[in-house]
Motif scaffolding. Structure first.
Motif, PDB file in Angstrom:
ATOM      1  N   ASP A  93       3.210 -42.846  42.367  1.00  0.00           N
ATOM      2  CA  ASP A  93       3.363 -44.107  43.087  1.00  0.00           C
ATOM      3  C   ASP A  93       3.348 -45.259  42.096  1.00  0.00           C
ATOM      4  O   ASP A  93       2.590 -45.232  41.116  1.00  0.00           O
ATOM      5  CB  ASP A  93       2.217 -44.292  44.093  1.00  0.00           C
ATOM      6  N   PRO A  94       4.155 -46.288  42.321  1.00  0.00           N
ATOM      7  CA  PRO A  94       4.181 -47.420  41.390  1.00  0.00           C
ATOM      8  C   PRO A  94       2.825 -48.123  41.315  1.00  0.00           C
ATOM      9  O   PRO A  94       2.173 -48.338  42.336  1.00  0.00           O
ATOM     10  CB  PRO A  94       5.240 -48.344  41.993  1.00  0.00           C
ATOM     11  N   VAL A  95       2.387 -48.441  40.112  1.00  0.00           N
ATOM     12  CA  VAL A  95       1.155 -49.201  39.921  1.00  0.00           C
ATOM     13  C   VAL A  95       1.445 -50.373  38.992  1.00  0.00           C
ATOM     14  O   VAL A  95       2.415 -50.377  38.223  1.00  0.00           O
ATOM     15  CB  VAL A  95       0.024 -48.334  39.329  1.00  0.00           C
ATOM     16  N   VAL A  96       0.572 -51.374  39.099  1.00  0.00           N
ATOM     17  CA  VAL A  96       0.622 -52.522  38.198  1.00  0.00           C
ATOM     18  C   VAL A  96      -0.630 -52.469  37.325  1.00  0.00           C
ATOM     19  O   VAL A  96      -1.754 -52.452  37.846  1.00  0.00           O
ATOM     20  CB  VAL A  96       0.666 -53.856  38.968  1.00  0.00           C
ATOM     21  N   LEU A  97      -0.443 -52.421  36.022  1.00  0.00           N
ATOM     22  CA  LEU A  97      -1.556 -52.418  35.085  1.00  0.00           C
ATOM     23  C   LEU A  97      -1.566 -53.738  34.329  1.00  0.00           C
ATOM     24  O   LEU A  97      -0.530 -54.175  33.808  1.00  0.00           O
ATOM     25  CB  LEU A  97      -1.459 -51.260  34.091  1.00  0.00           C
ATOM     26  N   ALA A  98      -2.727 -54.379  34.272  1.00  0.00           N
ATOM     27  CA  ALA A  98      -2.908 -55.611  33.512  1.00  0.00           C
ATOM     28  C   ALA A  98      -3.629 -55.270  32.211  1.00  0.00           C
ATOM     29  O   ALA A  98      -4.602 -54.511  32.217  1.00  0.00           O
ATOM     30  CB  ALA A  98      -3.708 -56.623  34.320  1.00  0.00           C
ATOM     31  N   ILE A  99      -3.159 -55.823  31.110  1.00  0.00           N
ATOM     32  CA  ILE A  99      -3.649 -55.432  29.788  1.00  0.00           C
ATOM     33  C   ILE A  99      -4.106 -56.666  29.017  1.00  0.00           C
ATOM     34  O   ILE A  99      -3.395 -57.673  28.951  1.00  0.00           O
ATOM     35  CB  ILE A  99      -2.547 -54.706  28.987  1.00  0.00           C
ATOM     36  N   GLY A 100      -5.307 -56.569  28.448  1.00  0.00           N
ATOM     37  CA  GLY A 100      -5.811 -57.636  27.599  1.00  0.00           C
ATOM     38  C   GLY A 100      -5.239 -57.540  26.195  1.00  0.00           C
ATOM     39  O   GLY A 100      -4.170 -56.959  25.981  1.00  0.00           O
TER      40      GLY A 100
END
Length: 317
Positions: free
Chosen positions: A114-121
């Motif tokens: 399933d599509p996910v959104v990952l936020a990266i520092g």
């Protein structure tokens, strides 16, 4: 050109020798025979493969003491995810162990159909973590940078990882084309109203998970070392009670975001809501103790990847 070609050929040989040794399970004598070289040359090539980080090792057996410590941390701070890796008392590295564990957790998210959104520092730990990711094909996912990639002098930040991560996993990526800090709240509002920036802000709010470093403060802190914040301003912030930062957002010893001018000037994407998203801090070491303790108390992060020594400190904090 000849010297570069010679260097590339040697790395090719090292990669082949490393594969034969670590994957195929061949002895150094067998590698020497297969490659038509001496045993000593085979040994040097295997060593070179490790030195150049052509070989990445992952331990798949959980260690009971680490699991128990992780469970106690999870209960104490009501965390969604905790991973505690063994400590190496003889190592001065601030990333070994946690970078590999961080990459494994990111990979777990990326394996979702399933599509996910990952936020990266950003930062040294995140760069080491992304360097451990295997090549993947993830066109269904989106990754967004939480922090700007521009220093005060206008140059690009070295430890911004969004582009290298996107190349590794072949996913759509959304950089934050701004400095970490701007001159005023008014300037930030103007910049945040740009369409490309608004897209990153909206995507960050939708993130299913975020992976961030946890920054210590002081004259030698990454924000100062990397040219984002003047040391004089850092001294004023610590005197006013600042304990740490995540993606530029400053917080005090109780994990409350500082009020006043500094956070009004942070141009980073706000961390996604912790009641919905996993916000996982990746950090270890004595220099991180104060910042980690505050971030956990204030629930700025609700996930943690660290080592045994740091975990023991946090359990006693």
């Amino acid at each position: 050109m000849a010297r570069r070609a010679e260097s590339n050929n040697r790395l090719d040989d090292a990669a082949r020798a490393g594969w034969l040794y670590y994957v195929a399970g061949r002895t150094q004598d067998e590698i020497a025979s297969i490659m038509g070289i001496s045993r000593q040359s085979a040994q040097r090539l295997v060593s070179l493969a490790m030195a150049e980080r052509l070989i990445k090792v992952r331990l798949d057996h959980p260690i009971a003491a680490c699991l128990e410590t992780a469970m106690r941390l999870k209960e104490k701070y009501s965390l969604k995810h905790v991973d505690v890796v063994p400590s190496d008392p003889g190592s001065s590295s601030t990333t070994v162990g946690i970078a590999e564990a961080g990459a494994a957790e990111i990979e777990r998210w990326l394996k979702s159909t399933d599509p996910v959104v990952l936020a990266i520092g950003t930062g040294r730990t995140l760069k080491a973590t992304i360097d451990q990711l295997p090549s993947m094909e993830c066109p269904q996912h989106r990754i967004v940078s939480l922090t700007g990639n521009i220093r005060l002098d206008g140059s690009a930040a070295y430890y911004n990882v969004i582009f290298s991560m996107a190349d590794t996993i072949n996913a759509r990526h959304f950089p934050m084309p701004l400095p970490v800090l701007v001159s005023s709240a008014e300037e930030r509002e103007v910049l945040h109203n740009q369409s490309l920036v608004r897209m990153a802000l909206e995507l960050g709010a939708e993130a299913d998970a975020a992976f961030v470093g946890v920054g210590e403060l002081g004259p030698d802190a990454p924000l100062c070392e990397d040219g984002f914040l003047a040391r004089e301003e850092m001294a004023r912030l610590t005197a006013a009670g600042a304990a740490g930062e995540i993606c530029g957002w400053m917080f005090d010893h109780d994990g409350a975001l500082l009020t006043g001018s500094i956070n009004e000037r942070v141009a980073s994407v706000p961390l996604p809501p912790r009641d919905r998203a996993s916000v996982i801090g990746i950090a270890k070491g004595r220099r991180k103790y104060e910042a980690l303790s505050a971030a956990l108390k204030g629930r700025i992060i609700n996930g943690l990847i660290t080592d045994e020594t740091t975990a023991d400190y946090l359990l006693g904090a």
